[in-house]
Design a protein around this motif. Sequence first.
Motif, short mmCIF file in Angstrom:
data_model
loop_
_atom_site.label_atom_id
_atom_site.label_comp_id
_atom_site.label_asym_id
_atom_site.label_seq_id
_atom_site.Cartn_x
_atom_site.Cartn_y
_atom_site.Cartn_z
N VAL A 1 3.00 9.85 -5.89
CA VAL A 1 2.01 11.29 -6.65
C VAL A 1 2.69 12.15 -7.59
O VAL A 1 3.23 12.89 -6.14
CB VAL A 1 0.99 11.39 -6.05
N SER B 1 -0.48 16.62 -8.22
CA SER B 1 -1.72 16.14 -7.65
C SER B 1 -1.92 16.09 -6.45
O SER B 1 -2.87 15.49 -5.82
CB SER B 1 -1.58 14.44 -9.06
N SER B 2 -0.54 15.91 -5.93
CA SER B 2 -0.82 15.93 -4.71
C SER B 2 -2.02 17.28 -3.80
O SER B 2 -1.08 18.42 -4.51
CB SER B 2 0.65 15.21 -4.18
N ARG C 1 0.48 12.27 -0.13
CA ARG C 1 -1.29 12.22 -0.32
C ARG C 1 -1.43 12.47 1.63
O ARG C 1 -0.57 11.99 2.09
CB ARG C 1 -1.60 11.02 -0.27
N ASN D 1 -5.70 6.49 -7.15
CA ASN D 1 -6.40 7.29 -8.97
C ASN D 1 -6.25 9.36 -9.12
O ASN D 1 -6.67 9.77 -9.00
CB ASN D 1 -8.26 7.78 -8.05
N SER D 2 -5.20 8.97 -9.28
CA SER D 2 -4.33 10.06 -9.12
C SER D 2 -3.29 9.62 -11.43
O SER D 2 -2.13 8.99 -11.15
CB SER D 2 -3.32 10.78 -8.41
N ALA E 1 0.41 8.43 -10.90
CA ALA E 1 1.03 8.07 -10.11
C ALA E 1 1.67 6.23 -10.18
O ALA E 1 1.64 6.03 -10.90
CB ALA E 1 0.27 7.74 -9.45
#
Length: 775
Positions: free
Chosen positions: A202, A206-207, A234, A276-277, A280
């Motif tokens: 990811v 976004s993490s 994550r 949902n990133s 990714a």
Amino acid sequence: MIGPGLSPPHCSPRRLSTRVWGWGLLVLVVVCSHPVRSSSSTSADNWSSGFKNVTVEDDDGGGGELDRQFQYVVSSALEHVGSPVFWRWLQPASTSSSSSSRDPRKSGTSSSNLLHMYLPSLESNKTNPKCKEDLSRMMKALQSPKPWWSIKMVDAWGKVTDGIFGGPMYVLGSYPECLDVKSSDEGDDIILGKYCLVSYRVPRKSSSVGEDPTLKKMSSSVDQRGHTQELWSRTQRVPDISGSEVILPIPRNYGTCMPDRCTQGDLQVAVLDHLNSPGATVAVHCTTAKSELTFDASDIVVICLLSLLLFLLLAGAAVDLYIQHTKKTELAKGPLRFLLPFSLWTNWLKLFHISEDHRPGTITCLHGFRVLSMCWVVYGHQTLFSFWFSSNLIEESKKTSTLMYQIVANATISVDSFFFMSGLLVVYGVMRELDRTGRFNAAMYYVHRVIRLTPPIAITAAVLATLVRWIPRGPLAFGASAISDGCRKYWWKDVFYINNFMTVDENRQPAYCIGQCWYTSVDTQLYVVAPLLFLPLHFFPSQGRLLLYLATLASVLTPAILTVVNDYLPTKLLGSPMNKYSDYSLFVYNMTWCRAGPYLVGMWTGYFLFKISKRKFVMRPWQVVVGWTASTFVGAGVVFGMWSYNVLTNPMQFDVMTQFFYGGFHRTVWALALAWIIIACHTGYGGSVNSFLSYPGWQPLSRLTYSMFLTSLSIQTLMLYNTKKVLYFSTTNKILEMTGSLMVTAIASIGLTLSTESPVLGLEKLLLHRPGRGG
């Protein structure tokens, strides 16, 4: 001996009886306070009671109800098999920890559901129908009185394990348990377990690491300068464990087990949807018990080639023994003489022959020097290449920050030891030949190099391209197929000695067969141009020394200037940014003009030893003391000098001066330290060091070093790909692993030497006039 709380032998019966009743009452209370599982049907009733409110409904495509039911069933199953932390982790998020909230129909959102990190979605239109059918059967089986095959599938998942804050990047689960899964449903198609290794990434932005300071510290401990991606990409919040909330990370590489009719694509889509990133990436590698490799034409060709070599070895040995037994030496002069170089018997005796006679001109200390340098190479590879496959990655950052660990972290200079020895032997051998014959046979000089080095490389590449993929069995076994694919595409780079210029493709992905053959490429390229330097030394000594001096100076300044101008690393550093590490490897570490320094120092040393070989070389005591002292401190400075920079935890920032001097000089200076050791040992000033390095027992292993070089890294990689569980990192464990690797490598090297190197040298001696020793 009397344990605590036990009565001594002389105590009264009344007191003993009171104590017995007290212990009995305590045991009764403990037993009665825990539920007892009865056998046979009763245990099955207890199992299924946990699922009495859950029913399987048809997929109506609305609200994710079916997935929430499946999630609840699996989490309840995990509760029964003793994975409470993971069971809580897998449950839907809720605001209450009461038992009623555990029913998926009474819980809120399923946003924290991790089920689709492990199984495809039952409700997604992207999941193939056969997979959905098998997932439904799996859910029904989990609710049945005998859910054993389905619970084994769940049990095989890679889950949160003990020591998660120690930093494992791989949670492999149980590979053999998954492949052993076989459904017991009557009247239905049999469902087999399919093991999949999932690797996801990811993007950093976004993490989320959450608010837990411990986890933040864990993430930053190996990422002080942004050198690596986050250790975990994550995290999930686990509610209500002992009345508090805990942040637990999901390792970026984990194993799962799913029905065999589900595809890699089904799981990959489910994981991507769950992450949902944007940006990714998910890689999935799956295998089943039915996954079988098939022989192709190349496999058959290599097997036939190896069979032919084995036949020649045995036939040569049979002819050799027959001649020795019958004394019919005339047979050795006929056509059979071309078979004798393959004699397994004679080559075995030559390989393991130990000579205690010191012939004039022989540099005996090089035997021990070769073996110890090769052990250093193997130990460095064993530690660094399996670094990320450890269960205690965070703890590694502490263990690798010690001064003594620089022996491993800075082990790349062990390769410079071989460059040094190569340059020494080329000049020393050719100078002796020139002195004896007065001429230089250029054609034979190059032919000897090619026919000596190329056959072992070709055989190694052929085996790696074909048979090697049959060896490993485990979660990481797909890596062996990558090795085979690489060798089928890029074998020619090793055979034509241009590997060092073309180690990656346009996307900077590995594009080679035998990775370590960058060394043979660099060494061969230096060997090709070496006559331009050593011939002037013989025919025009003054001009030759000046030319060699200028070449040595250029070999130091070139990497120094390149390092400073392009802001490269001064050497390979632990935890370096991937782009910096890659740039240094591609444009400095693998480049011939940046690795020539130790080779040229070896040429100086070989020239010096040749010049003093016809007279007695005498040094005064103070010169010997100064030489050994300087060599020791210089060598130690090279090995340990980057300690402050070459660590994972809180490394110092190197400056321009460090880049220039260490980056440009350290490999050449290391070779100068080695030059003193060789000169001192060869001229009688080595003392106990010479006695150790010149010990005759090193000789057989010394003859194996080239084959060990070709096979060691591949064997270590295959051992890693055969791993079923990640290993605990410690110095002791790595030494034990290295010992095993050396043993297997030695056996493989004996086979490679006897089947290629020894016969080729025998044929060369038979067919061609071999020049002075070089390379």
